[in-house]
Design a protein around this motif. Structure first.
Motif, PDB file in Angstrom:
ATOM      1  N   GLY A  11       0.786  -1.226   0.000  1.00  0.00           N
ATOM      2  CA  GLY A  11       0.000   0.000   0.000  1.00  0.00           C
ATOM      3  C   GLY A  11       0.817   1.273   0.000  1.00  0.00           C
ATOM      4  N   LEU A  12       2.085   1.203  -0.415  1.00  0.00           N
ATOM      5  CA  LEU A  12       2.957   2.369  -0.411  1.00  0.00           C
ATOM      6  C   LEU A  12       3.135   2.924  -1.821  1.00  0.00           C
ATOM      7  CD1 LEU A  12       5.613   0.877   1.992  1.00  0.00           C
ATOM      8  CD2 LEU A  12       4.103   2.798   2.533  1.00  0.00           C
ATOM      9  N   ALA A  13       3.374   4.231  -1.906  1.00  0.00           N
ATOM     10  CA  ALA A  13       3.703   4.856  -3.187  1.00  0.00           C
ATOM     11  C   ALA A  13       5.093   4.406  -3.608  1.00  0.00           C
ATOM     12  CB  ALA A  13       3.650   6.378  -3.061  1.00  0.00           C
ATOM     13  N   VAL A  18       5.083   9.367 -10.783  1.00  0.00           N
ATOM     14  CA  VAL A  18       4.739   8.823  -9.462  1.00  0.00           C
ATOM     15  C   VAL A  18       3.977   9.853  -8.650  1.00  0.00           C
ATOM     16  CG1 VAL A  18       5.639   7.998  -7.259  1.00  0.00           C
ATOM     17  CG2 VAL A  18       6.601   7.125  -9.392  1.00  0.00           C
ATOM     18  N   ILE A  19       4.524  11.058  -8.544  1.00  0.00           N
ATOM     19  CA  ILE A  19       3.818  12.076  -7.745  1.00  0.00           C
ATOM     20  C   ILE A  19       2.588  12.606  -8.492  1.00  0.00           C
ATOM     21  CG2 ILE A  19       5.837  12.735  -6.415  1.00  0.00           C
ATOM     22  CD1 ILE A  19       6.105  15.209  -8.197  1.00  0.00           C
ATOM     23  N   THR A  23       0.479  10.717 -10.322  1.00  0.00           N
ATOM     24  CA  THR A  23      -0.631   9.768 -10.343  1.00  0.00           C
ATOM     25  C   THR A  23      -0.925   9.122  -8.988  1.00  0.00           C
ATOM     26  OG1 THR A  23       0.841   7.936 -10.984  1.00  0.00           O
ATOM     27  CG2 THR A  23      -0.189   9.220 -12.766  1.00  0.00           C
ATOM     28  N   GLN A  24       0.015   9.165  -8.048  1.00  0.00           N
ATOM     29  CA  GLN A  24      -0.194   8.474  -6.781  1.00  0.00           C
ATOM     30  C   GLN A  24      -0.451   9.430  -5.614  1.00  0.00           C
ATOM     31  OE1 GLN A  24       2.341   4.988  -6.043  1.00  0.00           O
ATOM     32  NE2 GLN A  24       3.117   5.143  -8.142  1.00  0.00           N
ATOM     33  N   PHE A  25      -0.527  10.716  -5.903  1.00  0.00           N
ATOM     34  CA  PHE A  25      -0.854  11.715  -4.898  1.00  0.00           C
ATOM     35  C   PHE A  25      -1.947  12.629  -5.452  1.00  0.00           C
ATOM     36  CE2 PHE A  25       3.357  10.248  -3.854  1.00  0.00           C
ATOM     37  CZ  PHE A  25       3.339  10.171  -2.465  1.00  0.00           C
ATOM     38  N   SER A  26      -2.514  13.450  -4.565  1.00  0.00           N
ATOM     39  CA  SER A  26      -3.643  14.295  -4.976  1.00  0.00           C
ATOM     40  C   SER A  26      -3.238  15.293  -6.050  1.00  0.00           C
ATOM     41  CB  SER A  26      -4.229  15.025  -3.772  1.00  0.00           C
ATOM     42  OG  SER A  26      -3.244  15.823  -3.124  1.00  0.00           O
ATOM     43  N   ASP A  27      -2.018  15.798  -5.995  1.00  0.00           N
ATOM     44  CA  ASP A  27      -1.466  16.595  -7.090  1.00  0.00           C
ATOM     45  C   ASP A  27       0.052  16.596  -6.957  1.00  0.00           C
ATOM     46  OD1 ASP A  27      -0.445  18.981  -5.636  1.00  0.00           O
ATOM     47  OD2 ASP A  27      -2.548  19.428  -5.280  1.00  0.00           O
ATOM     48  N   ASP A  28       0.723  17.167  -7.965  1.00  0.00           N
ATOM     49  CA  ASP A  28       2.186  17.106  -8.011  1.00  0.00           C
ATOM     50  C   ASP A  28       2.834  18.459  -7.774  1.00  0.00           C
ATOM     51  OD1 ASP A  28       1.365  18.288 -10.341  1.00  0.00           O
ATOM     52  OD2 ASP A  28       2.495  16.982 -11.688  1.00  0.00           O
ATOM     53  N   ASP A  29       2.162  19.338  -7.015  1.00  0.00           N
ATOM     54  CA  ASP A  29       2.678  20.684  -6.785  1.00  0.00           C
ATOM     55  C   ASP A  29       3.562  20.798  -5.548  1.00  0.00           C
ATOM     56  OD1 ASP A  29       1.360  21.682  -9.005  1.00  0.00           O
ATOM     57  OD2 ASP A  29      -0.457  22.156  -7.885  1.00  0.00           O
TER      58      ASP A  29
END
Length: 475
Positions: free
Chosen positions: A209-211, A244-245, A247-253
């Motif tokens: 369950g990890l990024a 990765v950041i 698609t696997q997080f809410s946004d890449d900012d």
């Protein structure tokens, strides 16, 4: 105007001979571009030519920035795919000359120094399934693995691909992507005769369950002037600062860091902005998030007021993700990362939580006891807690230790279960064996084809031993 570059010929014995060649601009479409060289001030001349080509293979789905990343196409766990790199003879010579400048002569085992400089990018044609990607930036990549392979006389080197690195020189490739991916790494599976560690470790992190980066197997062929040469079986790895950041997080900012150096251990007094290498928001001189983490983890409230200390730490650091990562990493064993080495992880300030979140990276040395003192024990009795406070101080805290222990049990029951992992090894080994053992030459780390199965057998024994170690630790 004539430019002097090194011309390098590699003989069948892979001994390096260096000569000098003059390159002239034969027409207005051929120029040389100066790339920053090594610390002695030398520059490397990259040949930029054929600037008026037409990108006939370009489609929105395959080449456009507007296409969503196609994970099924690029990261297929059920197939070994082929990718071809076509590098001009002149630019291949530039790459080899640059490596010689950075690491010494090819095959020179006596040279033990390392370089802080990245190797040079050159424009390269990339072919996949009969489709061309144009003027892709390609360079050799790695640190100790790159230097060690080069000095051992093994040309199976890792590559980094950046699909719009040269868009300023070639407007036709503006925002070029490979099925939605801007950057990819082709890892050479250094020091891994099974060629499975990078892939399986990433699978375990993901299944826990990890990024983590997606991975898949590819055969790599390189044509640097005399036709395609089989460089061997590689593991394609998704870049953290690309998809990765995204698609696997809410946004890449958010701020993405790739720490490297003393500050990467987060010990008291080590803070150094230069060692928290930013991969996003590079122009913003704000390192307050990592500085806060370093300050809080070492704060005296850890012993005087632990509830306050945990609350402060939880506010800036996703401690739950870290403890789960720590459980996975310690169960599977991986010495070449935090706790032994001050590199090989990312920290992302997740905009969804406003907390720094741990992302594992570079797992080819995992799934074994390892070097440099070996992988950490499950109870961290071999750890200098003040030197590695994110492990040492959190494990000393009863609340965090209880969470870690819970995750250790979950790992051996789930993502690193013996039967599951041995089945995974069998499936992947059957998939890649013919590609891994087909050529035992200067493009492999195998001494014989039997090395492959022997390494797989070692992995199967390892997972059994780790289940026993966890049982002993928890009981």
């Amino acid at each position: 105007m004539e430019k002097i570059i090194f011309k390098i010929s590699i003989l069948l014995s892979f001994m390096l001979l260096t000569t000098y060649t003059f390159i002239g601009c034969s027409n207005d479409d051929t120029v040389t571009e100066t790339e920053e060289g090594s610390d002695d001030g030398d520059d490397t001349e990259v040949v930029i030519d054929d600037t008026d080509f037409v990108a006939t293979d370009w489609t929105d789905a395959t080449h456009s920035k507007d296409a969503d990343p196609d994970f099924d196409e690029v990261f297929d766990d059920t197939a070994v795919k082929r990718i071809d790199l076509v590098i001009s003879e002149d630019n291949w010579d530039v790459m080899l000359a640059d490596m010689t400048e950075l690491y010494g002569a090819f095959g020179s085992r006596g040279n033990s120094g390392f370089s802080d400089e990245d190797p040079v990018f050159v424009p390269t044609s990339v072919f996949y399934n009969g489709i061309e990607w144009y003027k892709v930036g390609v360079r050799f990549k790695g640190n100790s693995s790159l230097a060690s392979s080069w000095r051992a006389g093994i040309l199976k080197l890792s590559f980094k691909l950046d699909f719009d690195e040269f868009e300023d020189d070639y407007p036709q490739i503006d925002n070029q992507r490979f099925y939605g991916f801007k950057k990819l790494s082709l890892k050479n599976n250094y020091d891994d005769k099974s060629m499975l560690r990078e892939k399986v470790a990433a699978d375990v992190f993901k299944n826990a369950g990890l990024a983590v980066s997606h991975t898949s197997f590819y055969t790599v062929y390189v044509d640097h002037g005399d036709g395609p040469i089989y460089f061997g079986l590689y593991t394609l790895v998704e870049e953290v600062d690309d998809t990765v950041i995204e698609t696997q997080f809410s946004d890449d900012d958010g701020n993405l860091y790739k720490p490297d150096g003393d500050a990467a251990c987060f010990a008291s007094g080590t803070f150094d902005e230069d060692e928290y290498v930013k991969k996003t928001n590079e122009d913003e001189a704000d390192f307050s998030d990592v500085q806060s983490l370093l300050t809080i983890i070492n704060d005296d409230t850890r012993t005087s007021a632990p509830t306050t200390w945990r609350a402060n730490l939880d506010a800036v650091f996703d401690t739950d993700v870290f403890l789960k990562y720590l459980a996975v990493n310690t169960v599977i064993q991986n010495w070449d990362t935090y706790g032994r080495m001050t590199h090989n992880y990312f920290l992302y300030n997740n905009p969804g939580t406003s907390k720094l979140t741990w992302i594992p990276w570079d797992n080819n040395e995992s799934l074994q006891t390892g070097k440099q003192g070996g992988s950490l024990s499950l109870n961290f009795s071999d750890l200098n807690e003040a030197q590695w406070p994110l492990i040492g101080y959190m494990y000393e805290d009863d609340v965090y230790k209880a969470k870690y222990d819970t995750y250790v049990q979950e790992v051996v029951d789930g993502a690193f279960n013996v039967s599951t992992i041995q089945s995974t090894y069998a499936t992947y080994a059957a998939l890649i064996e013919s590609y891994a053992t087909s050529e035992i030459s200067g493009y492999t780390f195998l001494n014989s084809s039997s090395d492959f199965q022997s390494a797989v057998n070692t992995l199967n024994s390892h997972v059994v031993s780790r289940a026993a170690a966890v049982s002993s630790y928890l009981n």
